[in-house]
Each structure stands twice: as structure tokens, then as C-alpha cells.
Write a protein that holds these residues in place. Sequence first.
Motif, PDB file in Angstrom:
ATOM      1  N   THR A 119       0.881  -1.169   0.000  1.00 31.83           N
ATOM      2  CA  THR A 119       0.000   0.000   0.000  1.00 31.83           C
ATOM      3  C   THR A 119       0.915   1.214   0.000  1.00 31.83           C
ATOM      4  N   VAL A 120       0.337   2.370   0.004  1.00 33.25           N
ATOM      5  CA  VAL A 120       1.145   3.577   0.150  1.00 33.25           C
ATOM      6  C   VAL A 120       1.621   3.611   1.595  1.00 33.25           C
ATOM      7  N   ILE A 121       2.926   3.642   1.796  1.00 33.22           N
ATOM      8  CA  ILE A 121       3.496   3.597   3.136  1.00 33.22           C
ATOM      9  C   ILE A 121       3.614   5.019   3.650  1.00 33.22           C
ATOM     10  N   LYS A 122       2.746   5.370   4.627  1.00 37.27           N
ATOM     11  CA  LYS A 122       2.719   6.718   5.166  1.00 37.27           C
ATOM     12  C   LYS A 122       2.904   6.753   6.680  1.00 37.27           C
ATOM     13  N   SER A 123       3.244   5.612   7.288  1.00 33.57           N
ATOM     14  CA  SER A 123       3.482   5.610   8.731  1.00 33.57           C
ATOM     15  C   SER A 123       4.569   4.587   9.064  1.00 33.57           C
ATOM     16  N   THR A 124       5.120   4.724  10.257  1.00 35.47           N
ATOM     17  CA  THR A 124       6.169   3.804  10.682  1.00 35.47           C
ATOM     18  C   THR A 124       5.553   2.445  10.974  1.00 35.47           C
ATOM     19  N   GLY A 125       6.392   1.412  10.961  1.00 35.94           N
ATOM     20  CA  GLY A 125       5.920   0.065  11.244  1.00 35.94           C
ATOM     21  C   GLY A 125       6.535  -0.942  10.298  1.00 35.94           C
ATOM     22  N   GLY A 126       6.051  -2.170  10.366  1.00 42.65           N
ATOM     23  CA  GLY A 126       6.556  -3.246   9.529  1.00 42.65           C
ATOM     24  C   GLY A 126       5.659  -3.484   8.329  1.00 42.65           C
ATOM     25  N   TYR A 127       6.268  -3.713   7.184  1.00 44.61           N
ATOM     26  CA  TYR A 127       5.536  -3.952   5.944  1.00 44.61           C
ATOM     27  C   TYR A 127       6.182  -5.112   5.201  1.00 44.61           C
ATOM     28  N   THR A 128       5.384  -5.849   4.438  1.00 46.31           N
ATOM     29  CA  THR A 128       5.900  -6.903   3.576  1.00 46.31           C
ATOM     30  C   THR A 128       5.934  -6.364   2.153  1.00 46.31           C
ATOM     31  N   VAL A 129       7.140  -6.317   1.585  1.00 44.52           N
ATOM     32  CA  VAL A 129       7.341  -5.782   0.243  1.00 44.52           C
ATOM     33  C   VAL A 129       7.612  -6.945  -0.706  1.00 44.52           C
ATOM     34  N   GLN A 130       7.077  -6.850  -1.898  1.00 41.90           N
ATOM     35  CA  GLN A 130       7.210  -7.903  -2.895  1.00 41.90           C
ATOM     36  C   GLN A 130       7.984  -7.358  -4.088  1.00 41.90           C
ATOM     37  N   ILE A 131       8.849  -8.193  -4.667  1.00 41.97           N
ATOM     38  CA  ILE A 131       9.585  -7.796  -5.867  1.00 41.97           C
ATOM     39  C   ILE A 131       9.547  -8.939  -6.868  1.00 41.97           C
ATOM     40  N   LYS A 132       9.239  -8.595  -8.112  1.00 45.87           N
ATOM     41  CA  LYS A 132       9.175  -9.593  -9.181  1.00 45.87           C
ATOM     42  C   LYS A 132      10.549  -9.661  -9.841  1.00 45.87           C
ATOM     43  N   LEU A 133      11.300 -10.709  -9.513  1.00 49.23           N
ATOM     44  CA  LEU A 133      12.659 -10.870 -10.001  1.00 49.23           C
ATOM     45  C   LEU A 133      12.705 -11.487 -11.391  1.00 49.23           C
ATOM     46  N   HIS A 134      11.784 -12.386 -11.654  1.00 48.18           N
ATOM     47  CA  HIS A 134      11.747 -13.159 -12.895  1.00 48.18           C
ATOM     48  C   HIS A 134      10.291 -13.480 -13.150  1.00 48.18           C
ATOM     49  N   SER A 135       9.950 -13.919 -14.338  1.00 44.52           N
ATOM     50  CA  SER A 135       8.549 -14.218 -14.623  1.00 44.52           C
ATOM     51  C   SER A 135       8.001 -15.318 -13.710  1.00 44.52           C
ATOM     52  N   ASP A 136       8.888 -16.193 -13.204  1.00 41.11           N
ATOM     53  CA  ASP A 136       8.457 -17.286 -12.329  1.00 41.11           C
ATOM     54  C   ASP A 136       8.832 -17.084 -10.869  1.00 41.11           C
ATOM     55  N   VAL A 137       9.616 -16.049 -10.544  1.00 42.79           N
ATOM     56  CA  VAL A 137      10.137 -15.884  -9.184  1.00 42.79           C
ATOM     57  C   VAL A 137       9.734 -14.523  -8.629  1.00 42.79           C
ATOM     58  N   THR A 138       9.018 -14.562  -7.491  1.00 44.07           N
ATOM     59  CA  THR A 138       8.659 -13.348  -6.768  1.00 44.07           C
ATOM     60  C   THR A 138       9.176 -13.491  -5.350  1.00 44.07           C
ATOM     61  N   ALA A 139       9.945 -12.515  -4.901  1.00 43.77           N
ATOM     62  CA  ALA A 139      10.505 -12.552  -3.553  1.00 43.77           C
ATOM     63  C   ALA A 139       9.743 -11.597  -2.645  1.00 43.77           C
ATOM     64  N   LYS A 140       9.633 -11.974  -1.386  1.00 37.46           N
ATOM     65  CA  LYS A 140       9.011 -11.114  -0.373  1.00 37.46           C
ATOM     66  C   LYS A 140      10.018 -10.901   0.733  1.00 37.46           C
ATOM     67  N   PHE A 141      10.073  -9.683   1.244  1.00 37.46           N
ATOM     68  CA  PHE A 141      10.932  -9.401   2.380  1.00 37.46           C
ATOM     69  C   PHE A 141      10.245  -8.377   3.275  1.00 37.46           C
ATOM     70  N   ASN A 142      10.680  -8.351   4.531  1.00 35.89           N
ATOM     71  CA  ASN A 142      10.087  -7.448   5.512  1.00 35.89           C
ATOM     72  C   ASN A 142      10.850  -6.127   5.522  1.00 35.89           C
ATOM     73  N   LEU A 143      10.108  -5.048   5.512  1.00 36.13           N
ATOM     74  CA  LEU A 143      10.648  -3.698   5.577  1.00 36.13           C
ATOM     75  C   LEU A 143      10.154  -3.068   6.858  1.00 36.13           C
ATOM     76  N   ASN A 144      11.076  -2.581   7.660  1.00 33.72           N
ATOM     77  CA  ASN A 144      10.734  -1.915   8.894  1.00 33.72           C
ATOM     78  C   ASN A 144      10.992  -0.425   8.720  1.00 33.72           C
ATOM     79  N   VAL A 145       9.941   0.380   8.772  1.00 34.49           N
ATOM     80  CA  VAL A 145      10.066   1.822   8.630  1.00 34.49           C
ATOM     81  C   VAL A 145      10.095   2.422  10.033  1.00 34.49           C
ATOM     82  N   VAL A 146      11.184   3.153  10.316  1.00 37.94           N
ATOM     83  CA  VAL A 146      11.351   3.788  11.630  1.00 37.94           C
ATOM     84  C   VAL A 146      11.490   5.299  11.450  1.00 37.94           C
ATOM     85  N   ALA A 147      11.187   6.018  12.525  1.00 43.64           N
ATOM     86  CA  ALA A 147      11.330   7.474  12.493  1.00 43.64           C
ATOM     87  C   ALA A 147      12.797   7.831  12.654  1.00 43.64           C
ATOM     88  N   SER A 148      13.270   8.761  11.834  1.00 42.70           N
ATOM     89  CA  SER A 148      14.660   9.183  11.938  1.00 42.70           C
ATOM     90  C   SER A 148      14.797  10.139  13.105  1.00 42.70           C
TER      91      SER A 148
END
Length: 149
Positions: A119-148
Motif C-alpha cells: 500500500t502507500v506507506i505513510k506511517s512507521t511500522g513493519g511492511y511486507t514488500v514484494q519484488i518480481k525478479l523473474h517471470s516465475d520468481v517473486t521474492a518477499k521481504f520485511n521492511l521496517n520503517v522507523v522514524a529518523s
Amino acid sequence: MKIILTHEVSGLGTPGDIVEVKDGFGRNYLLPQGFAILWTKGAEKQVESIKRARGARDVRDLGHANEIKAQLEGLKVTLSARAGQGGRLFGSVTANEVAEAVKSAGGPALDKRKIELPTVIKSTGGYTVQIKLHSDVTAKFNLNVVASK
């Protein structure tokens, strides 16, 4: 209308592909947005340079995509952004910022156009981000957004 794609267009093709589209779609959307150029014999010669540039940036094959996927899924990515009261960000997190955060966390260099934010990330917290690396491979990783600080 015959055009040469310069960017990936969902459902149409990848950069360097020569495709036939309806005149209105090409003239009113693809050409003004810079997603394509008109097909000419001279422009067709440029297709090879576009394909070479894409090959240098893209994932080489399925095995390479799986290596990157394993590397990403074991990564802890933290992104610091300016935030106000209650953890609300000033602005939002972009795909470019996510790609830079992955790189600074020791991960591979990613193409920002392949990153899919949940979604549109507009607040701090944990998010699951997806990236399409190949037509058959999609990776997911956790992104932690913190206040600087």
C-alpha cells in the motif's frame, strides 16, 4: 500503428519489442508517456542497444533469480524516514527509497520498477514488500520503517 517499446508495459511487452497497437493508444498514451517510440527502419537498429541495456540490468536466469530471492528473504531491511507525532511520515516511502535501503542493508541492487509496495506507506511500522525478479520468481521481504532521529 507499429511502435518499439522503450519501457515494460503490462500486457503488451518489454523494452525493445516491436508491437502493433491501435492508433489512439499509441498516439495518446504510449508515445507521450515515453513508453514507446515510432517504428522506423533506423529505430529498429536501436532495438539491439535497448535489449543489451535491459540484459545488463535484468536477472540473468531462473537460477540467478532464486539466489537473489534467498538473499532477500534472509535480509533485515530498515528504512528511516522523517516522521511526526504518532509515527506519521512526512510524505510517503517510494520504491526508490526501498531499493536504496536494501542496498545499504547489504542486499543486491534492485530495479525500482520491479518493487511492488503493498500500500502507500505513510506511517512507521513493519511492511511486507514484494519484488518480481523473474517471470516465475517473486521474492518477499520485511521492511521496517522507523522514524529518523
